[in-house]
Design a protein around this motif. Structure first.
Motif, PDB file in Angstrom:
ATOM      1  N   THR A 303     -52.947 -41.822  -9.656  1.00 11.17           N
ATOM      2  CA  THR A 303     -51.729 -41.868  -8.860  1.00 11.17           C
ATOM      3  C   THR A 303     -51.447 -43.287  -8.363  1.00 11.17           C
ATOM      4  OG1 THR A 303     -52.071 -39.591  -8.138  1.00 11.17           O
ATOM      5  CG2 THR A 303     -50.584 -40.943  -6.810  1.00 11.17           C
ATOM      6  N   GLY A 304     -50.213 -43.729  -8.564  1.00 12.52           N
ATOM      7  CA  GLY A 304     -49.786 -45.035  -8.075  1.00 12.52           C
ATOM      8  C   GLY A 304     -50.032 -46.190  -9.024  1.00 12.52           C
ATOM      9  N   THR A 305     -50.627 -45.935 -10.183  1.00 20.22           N
ATOM     10  CA  THR A 305     -50.917 -47.018 -11.133  1.00 20.22           C
ATOM     11  C   THR A 305     -49.630 -47.647 -11.650  1.00 20.22           C
ATOM     12  OG1 THR A 305     -52.937 -45.913 -11.870  1.00 20.22           O
ATOM     13  CG2 THR A 305     -52.019 -47.601 -13.331  1.00 20.22           C
ATOM     14  N   ASP A 306     -49.575 -48.971 -11.654  1.00 23.10           N
ATOM     15  CA  ASP A 306     -48.454 -49.689 -12.260  1.00 23.10           C
ATOM     16  C   ASP A 306     -48.793 -49.898 -13.734  1.00 23.10           C
ATOM     17  OD1 ASP A 306     -46.418 -51.318 -13.100  1.00 23.10           O
ATOM     18  OD2 ASP A 306     -46.589 -52.755 -11.459  1.00 23.10           O
ATOM     19  N   LEU A 307     -48.466 -48.923 -14.542  1.00 23.52           N
ATOM     20  CA  LEU A 307     -48.857 -48.979 -15.948  1.00 23.52           C
ATOM     21  C   LEU A 307     -48.166 -50.120 -16.681  1.00 23.52           C
ATOM     22  CD1 LEU A 307     -50.504 -47.740 -18.232  1.00 23.52           C
ATOM     23  CD2 LEU A 307     -48.568 -46.240 -18.724  1.00 23.52           C
ATOM     24  N   ARG A 308     -46.941 -50.423 -16.311  1.00 22.72           N
ATOM     25  CA  ARG A 308     -46.233 -51.507 -17.006  1.00 22.72           C
ATOM     26  C   ARG A 308     -46.966 -52.833 -16.803  1.00 22.72           C
ATOM     27  NH1 ARG A 308     -41.420 -48.851 -14.471  1.00 22.72           N
ATOM     28  NH2 ARG A 308     -40.676 -47.363 -16.038  1.00 22.72           N
ATOM     29  N   ALA A 309     -47.460 -53.067 -15.597  1.00 15.99           N
ATOM     30  CA  ALA A 309     -48.217 -54.296 -15.343  1.00 15.99           C
ATOM     31  C   ALA A 309     -49.513 -54.287 -16.148  1.00 15.99           C
ATOM     32  CB  ALA A 309     -48.513 -54.437 -13.859  1.00 15.99           C
ATOM     33  N   ARG A 310     -50.145 -53.149 -16.267  1.00 16.44           N
ATOM     34  CA  ARG A 310     -51.386 -53.049 -17.012  1.00 16.44           C
ATOM     35  C   ARG A 310     -51.169 -53.275 -18.506  1.00 16.44           C
ATOM     36  NH1 ARG A 310     -55.539 -48.166 -15.755  1.00 16.44           N
ATOM     37  NH2 ARG A 310     -55.472 -49.278 -13.754  1.00 16.44           N
ATOM     38  N   ALA A 318     -42.108 -48.021 -21.406  1.00 14.67           N
ATOM     39  CA  ALA A 318     -42.899 -47.033 -20.688  1.00 14.67           C
ATOM     40  C   ALA A 318     -42.024 -46.362 -19.634  1.00 14.67           C
ATOM     41  CB  ALA A 318     -44.109 -47.690 -20.032  1.00 14.67           C
ATOM     42  N   THR A 319     -41.985 -45.041 -19.657  1.00 13.00           N
ATOM     43  CA  THR A 319     -41.159 -44.257 -18.745  1.00 13.00           C
ATOM     44  C   THR A 319     -42.053 -43.443 -17.823  1.00 13.00           C
ATOM     45  OG1 THR A 319     -39.456 -44.067 -20.456  1.00 13.00           O
ATOM     46  CG2 THR A 319     -39.315 -42.538 -18.606  1.00 13.00           C
ATOM     47  N   LEU A 320     -41.806 -43.517 -16.534  1.00 13.20           N
ATOM     48  CA  LEU A 320     -42.564 -42.738 -15.563  1.00 13.20           C
ATOM     49  C   LEU A 320     -41.955 -41.341 -15.481  1.00 13.20           C
ATOM     50  CD1 LEU A 320     -44.744 -42.474 -13.399  1.00 13.20           C
ATOM     51  CD2 LEU A 320     -43.118 -43.431 -11.743  1.00 13.20           C
ATOM     52  N   ILE A 321     -42.647 -40.367 -16.052  1.00 17.29           N
ATOM     53  CA  ILE A 321     -42.149 -38.997 -16.077  1.00 17.29           C
ATOM     54  C   ILE A 321     -42.526 -38.249 -14.806  1.00 17.29           C
ATOM     55  CG2 ILE A 321     -42.287 -36.793 -17.303  1.00 17.29           C
ATOM     56  CD1 ILE A 321     -40.728 -38.959 -18.796  1.00 17.29           C
ATOM     57  N   PRO A 333     -37.590 -51.600 -17.055  1.00 20.14           N
ATOM     58  CA  PRO A 333     -36.524 -52.560 -16.751  1.00 20.14           C
ATOM     59  C   PRO A 333     -35.958 -53.179 -18.024  1.00 20.14           C
ATOM     60  CG  PRO A 333     -38.397 -52.879 -15.281  1.00 20.14           C
ATOM     61  CD  PRO A 333     -38.838 -51.890 -16.331  1.00 20.14           C
ATOM     62  N   GLU A 334     -34.640 -53.271 -18.086  1.00 16.18           N
ATOM     63  CA  GLU A 334     -33.979 -53.776 -19.292  1.00 16.18           C
ATOM     64  C   GLU A 334     -33.861 -55.298 -19.244  1.00 16.18           C
ATOM     65  OE1 GLU A 334     -30.908 -50.148 -20.314  1.00 16.18           O
ATOM     66  OE2 GLU A 334     -30.328 -51.597 -18.779  1.00 16.18           O
ATOM     67  N   PRO A 335     -33.862 -55.945 -20.405  1.00 15.19           N
ATOM     68  CA  PRO A 335     -33.539 -57.376 -20.446  1.00 15.19           C
ATOM     69  C   PRO A 335     -32.155 -57.623 -19.843  1.00 15.19           C
ATOM     70  CG  PRO A 335     -34.386 -56.616 -22.568  1.00 15.19           C
ATOM     71  CD  PRO A 335     -34.157 -55.391 -21.740  1.00 15.19           C
ATOM     72  N   ALA A 336     -31.953 -58.791 -19.285  1.00 13.96           N
ATOM     73  CA  ALA A 336     -30.719 -59.075 -18.541  1.00 13.96           C
ATOM     74  C   ALA A 336     -29.444 -58.757 -19.323  1.00 13.96           C
ATOM     75  CB  ALA A 336     -30.718 -60.529 -18.077  1.00 13.96           C
ATOM     76  N   PRO A 337     -29.312 -59.149 -20.597  1.00 16.10           N
ATOM     77  CA  PRO A 337     -28.070 -58.838 -21.312  1.00 16.10           C
ATOM     78  C   PRO A 337     -27.837 -57.341 -21.464  1.00 16.10           C
ATOM     79  CG  PRO A 337     -29.295 -60.566 -22.449  1.00 16.10           C
ATOM     80  CD  PRO A 337     -30.214 -59.998 -21.415  1.00 16.10           C
ATOM     81  N   LEU A 338     -28.911 -56.577 -21.752  1.00 13.93           N
ATOM     82  CA  LEU A 338     -28.777 -55.132 -21.904  1.00 13.93           C
ATOM     83  C   LEU A 338     -28.494 -54.467 -20.571  1.00 13.93           C
ATOM     84  CD1 LEU A 338     -28.886 -52.764 -23.856  1.00 13.93           C
ATOM     85  CD2 LEU A 338     -31.369 -52.662 -23.528  1.00 13.93           C
ATOM     86  N   ALA A 339     -29.121 -54.965 -19.507  1.00 15.56           N
ATOM     87  CA  ALA A 339     -28.870 -54.418 -18.176  1.00 15.56           C
ATOM     88  C   ALA A 339     -27.404 -54.619 -17.774  1.00 15.56           C
ATOM     89  CB  ALA A 339     -29.788 -55.078 -17.151  1.00 15.56           C
ATOM     90  N   ALA A 340     -26.839 -55.768 -18.126  1.00 14.45           N
ATOM     91  CA  ALA A 340     -25.428 -56.037 -17.824  1.00 14.45           C
ATOM     92  C   ALA A 340     -24.522 -55.071 -18.581  1.00 14.45           C
ATOM     93  CB  ALA A 340     -25.086 -57.479 -18.171  1.00 14.45           C
ATOM     94  N   PRO A 357     -27.802 -41.736  -8.852  1.00 16.70           N
ATOM     95  CA  PRO A 357     -28.163 -43.139  -8.586  1.00 16.70           C
ATOM     96  C   PRO A 357     -29.667 -43.348  -8.467  1.00 16.70           C
ATOM     97  CG  PRO A 357     -27.311 -42.117  -6.592  1.00 16.70           C
ATOM     98  CD  PRO A 357     -27.069 -41.138  -7.705  1.00 16.70           C
ATOM     99  N   GLY A 358     -30.432 -42.277  -8.202  1.00 21.27           N
ATOM    100  CA  GLY A 358     -31.877 -42.412  -8.069  1.00 21.27           C
ATOM    101  C   GLY A 358     -32.583 -42.761  -9.360  1.00 21.27           C
ATOM    102  N   LEU A 359     -31.893 -42.651 -10.481  1.00 18.54           N
ATOM    103  CA  LEU A 359     -32.495 -42.993 -11.770  1.00 18.54           C
ATOM    104  C   LEU A 359     -32.363 -44.466 -12.104  1.00 18.54           C
ATOM    105  CD1 LEU A 359     -31.310 -39.982 -13.938  1.00 18.54           C
ATOM    106  CD2 LEU A 359     -33.621 -40.423 -13.120  1.00 18.54           C
ATOM    107  N   MET A 360     -31.605 -45.181 -11.315  1.00 21.13           N
ATOM    108  CA  MET A 360     -31.326 -46.577 -11.663  1.00 21.13           C
ATOM    109  C   MET A 360     -32.321 -47.555 -11.070  1.00 21.13           C
ATOM    110  SD  MET A 360     -28.847 -46.425 -13.679  1.00 21.13           S
ATOM    111  CE  MET A 360     -29.571 -44.897 -14.261  1.00 21.13           C
ATOM    112  N   GLY A 361     -33.384 -47.044 -10.453  1.00 21.27           N
ATOM    113  CA  GLY A 361     -34.442 -47.907  -9.922  1.00 21.27           C
ATOM    114  C   GLY A 361     -34.134 -48.430  -8.534  1.00 21.27           C
TER     115      GLY A 361
END
Length: 361
Positions: A303-310, A318-321, A333-340, A357-361
């Motif tokens: 619980t609480g592991t930051d898997l993306r950092a690992r 990686a998606t947190l289900i 997190p998307e690259p800046a151009p894709l996020a835009a 809105p809770g899905l947008m981080g």
């Protein structure tokens, strides 16, 4: 808020002044505001033509109802949607709108395609309360977009689905599963890749490290399945001991049954199959399950592991289900151009920022 008709849904959305969380069957644990827009009242199969392999249903229709209607005609949803209840510890009833919104696809995706590949059309309500149909009225400011593909996998952030049209397929006459006892993930992925690269039409390719078994499914007419099973047994012999099993492990693989009832966060990692063994080792997970020939890794983490950092940098996401999505965003997190680009799409479809809105981080 639980509308009973599409017109009522549109009226409710048009009058919204604050964000809402869209709820279908409530099985996937979507985070967001306390205010809930429940579309389960929009239920029922409105058109089913078995000869045309076409089904139309309202978005709140239970998946079980659709599967029962198809089974009566010897047909099925070929993309094999996952049931999240066991993994998430939720109740409720999975709905077809939720399946489409999440592009929920099971083990057969490697052979038949994802949910979005079977989606023929959609009706939905946009952020201004307008009813949009892919085959009829088109919004002026989204002309040129493939609305069907955009809505599949949008998780309700672009609009509230009210109806979906799907292509269905005949159910296979029979199926069988082969297991290969392998020493490690690298051997498993090589064996699964050999099966998927063969001409024998594999429809499932998974690996369970806990059992040391790679699993391969083949489906079709009985004589064809028997022939292909014999050919695959010879193909897999160099990788380990091969057996043909009578039970059906695929619902458990689809629903990630080995993680049910276990504490911890659940991550879903999409990756190139060839990279899967090394990436899985980086996880240092409490449990793993591979699907799609290694292209999908399920990881049970403390619980609480930051898997993306690992994991660090890798070609995939990686998606947190299951876990605290206030601590770690659900989506990579998307690259800046894709996020835009994503922000621009949401602004066009939902200019007031009402939906999930809770899905947008």
């Amino acid at each position: 808020m639980r509308p009973q008709t599409e017109a009522e849904l549109a009226q409710i959305v048009a009058g919204l002044t604050a964000p809402v969380r869209i709820r279908g069957g409530g099985t996937r644990g979507v985070p967001g505001p306390e205010a809930e827009l429940d579309i389960s009242g929009l239920s029922g199969i409105t058109l089913y033509e078995p000869g045309a392999l076409t089904l139309v249903a309202k978005a709140g229709t239970p998946v079980a109802e659709i599967e029962a209607a198809l089974a009566a005609e010897g047909q099925r949803l070929a993309f094999e949607p996952m049931d999240h209840r066991g993994l998430m510890g939720t109740e409720g009833t999975p709905t077809i709108g939720g399946v489409v919104a999440g592009n929920i696809s099971g083990p057969r995706r490697i052979q038949t395609g994802a949910a979005r590949d079977f989606l023929l059309g959609v009706r939905y309500v946009d952020g201004l309360g307008q009813v949009i149909s892919n085959g009829g009225r088109v919004m002026k400011n989204v002309t040129g977009y493939d609305l069907v593909k955009l809505m599949a996998g949008s998780w309700g952030t672009l609009g509230v689905l009210s109806e979906v049209s799907l292509k269905v397929l005949p159910k296979a006459e029979t199926q069988t599963t082969l297991t290969i006892s392998v020493p490690d993930a690298a051997t498993a992925v090589r064996a699964l890749s050999a099966g998927l690269g063969s001409p024998y039409e594999v429809t499932g390719a998974a690996y369970d490290p806990a059992s040391g078994q790679a699993l391969v499914r083949i489906e079709g007419f009985e004589a064809s399945v028997a022939y292909r099973a014999e050919a695959l047994i010879r193909l897999f012999a160099p990788f380990g001991t091969v057996a043909q099993v009578e039970d059906d492990p695929w619902p458990g693989i689809r629903d990630v049954a080995p993680f049910h009832g276990r504490e911890g966060d659940v991550w879903r990692i999409s990756v190139k199959p060839g990279d899967a063994p090394e990436l899985a080792a980086r996880c240092k997970a409490e449990a793993l399950l591979f699907d799609w020939g290694g292209g999908l890794i399920w990881a049970l983490m403390p619980t609480g592991t930051d898997l993306r950092a690992r994991l660090g940098e890798f070609a995939g996401h990686a998606t947190l289900i299951r876990g605290d999505r206030t601590q770690h965003a659900m989506f990579q997190p998307e690259p800046a151009p894709l996020a835009a680009l994503s922000r621009g799409l949401r602004q066009r479809f939902d200019p007031k920022g009402l939906f999930n809105p809770g899905l947008m981080g």
